[in-house]
Design an enzyme around this catalytic site. Sequence first.
Site, PDB file in Angstrom:
ATOM      1  N   SER A 243       6.529  -5.707   1.828  1.00 20.23           N
ATOM      2  CA  SER A 243       5.226  -5.220   2.250  1.00 20.23           C
ATOM      3  C   SER A 243       5.255  -3.701   2.489  1.00 20.23           C
ATOM      4  O   SER A 243       5.539  -2.954   1.557  1.00 20.23           O
ATOM      5  CB  SER A 243       4.742  -6.011   3.465  1.00 20.23           C
ATOM      6  OG  SER A 243       3.354  -5.894   3.628  1.00 20.23           O
TER       7      SER A 243
ATOM      8  N   ASP B 200      -1.511 -14.300  -1.559  1.00 18.13           N
ATOM      9  CA  ASP B 200      -1.251 -13.356  -0.470  1.00 18.13           C
ATOM     10  C   ASP B 200      -2.572 -12.763   0.009  1.00 18.13           C
ATOM     11  O   ASP B 200      -3.268 -12.082  -0.748  1.00 18.13           O
ATOM     12  CB  ASP B 200      -0.303 -12.252  -0.968  1.00 18.13           C
ATOM     13  CG  ASP B 200       0.288 -11.423   0.160  1.00 18.13           C
ATOM     14  OD1 ASP B 200      -0.397 -11.237   1.191  1.00 18.13           O
ATOM     15  OD2 ASP B 200       1.423 -10.948   0.011  1.00 18.13           O
TER      16      ASP B 200
ATOM     17  N   HIS C 129       2.104 -14.405   1.981  1.00 16.62           N
ATOM     18  CA  HIS C 129       2.782 -13.153   2.355  1.00 16.62           C
ATOM     19  C   HIS C 129       4.158 -13.455   2.943  1.00 16.62           C
ATOM     20  O   HIS C 129       4.348 -13.468   4.158  1.00 16.62           O
ATOM     21  CB  HIS C 129       1.903 -12.416   3.366  1.00 16.62           C
ATOM     22  CG  HIS C 129       2.266 -10.965   3.526  1.00 16.62           C
ATOM     23  ND1 HIS C 129       2.232 -10.059   2.499  1.00 16.62           N
ATOM     24  CD2 HIS C 129       2.654 -10.253   4.623  1.00 16.62           C
ATOM     25  CE1 HIS C 129       2.576  -8.864   2.927  1.00 16.62           C
ATOM     26  NE2 HIS C 129       2.842  -8.965   4.227  1.00 16.62           N
TER      27      HIS C 129
END
Length: 230
Positions: free
Chosen positions: A122, A183, A210
């Site tokens: 991320s 996600d 995610h």
Amino acid sequence: MATVTRAAPLRILCVHGYRQNSGSFREKTGALRKLLKKYVELVYMSAPHRVPQTGDAAQGKENEVGPGGDEAPRGWWFSDTQARSFDAGQQCQVSLGLEESVEAVRTAVKDLGPFDGVLGFSQGAALVAMLCSIQEQNLQPQFQFRFAILVAGFRSACSEHQRFYGGPAPLAIPSLHVFGQEDQVIPDRMSLELLPLFQEPQVLTHPGGHFVPASSAHRQTYQEFLKRFQ
């Protein structure tokens, strides 16, 4: 009987997501460590910036997993310099904290390295893309990563970071880009925007959200990518 010599595990520096830290990311990648334990050693570091706990989690910021152990949630940079908060989709002219984070990675490489590769998740994956650009421009001689794995990565929306994306040619470092089709934090379209920055990027998609995927269905893709460097 001849003895079989197994190649030494590849050492990979792991760069966590926003609101995580080395402990929580280690916990969340336990399945990945187990999946690849014969091939890699994952080494974790924490970002230098503590994320303020002022209710911003309730405002829909990048709601990644909270802290592990006693360590506070941390971030690599803030897109809102006043609130010291981060949102991957926030357009901003300047950010806060990136230079200190690059220096923290340099220190980790010096103190904990050497490393064969780097893995980011991320916001950490967005940072890894910048580190690859820095390495390609020879701006940090300590960075000698042979490959990069970017999970749920994205291009920073901050104007001052666009210098990392404007090279004359795609980044030559071998890269594996991993992202989930469901996600909701970093939609797959944002991860797809990173691909043109790299030369011959490899892609691993999964149907989930995610997180770092590490089921048996993903083993072959990880192994085939990593075996090139053993």
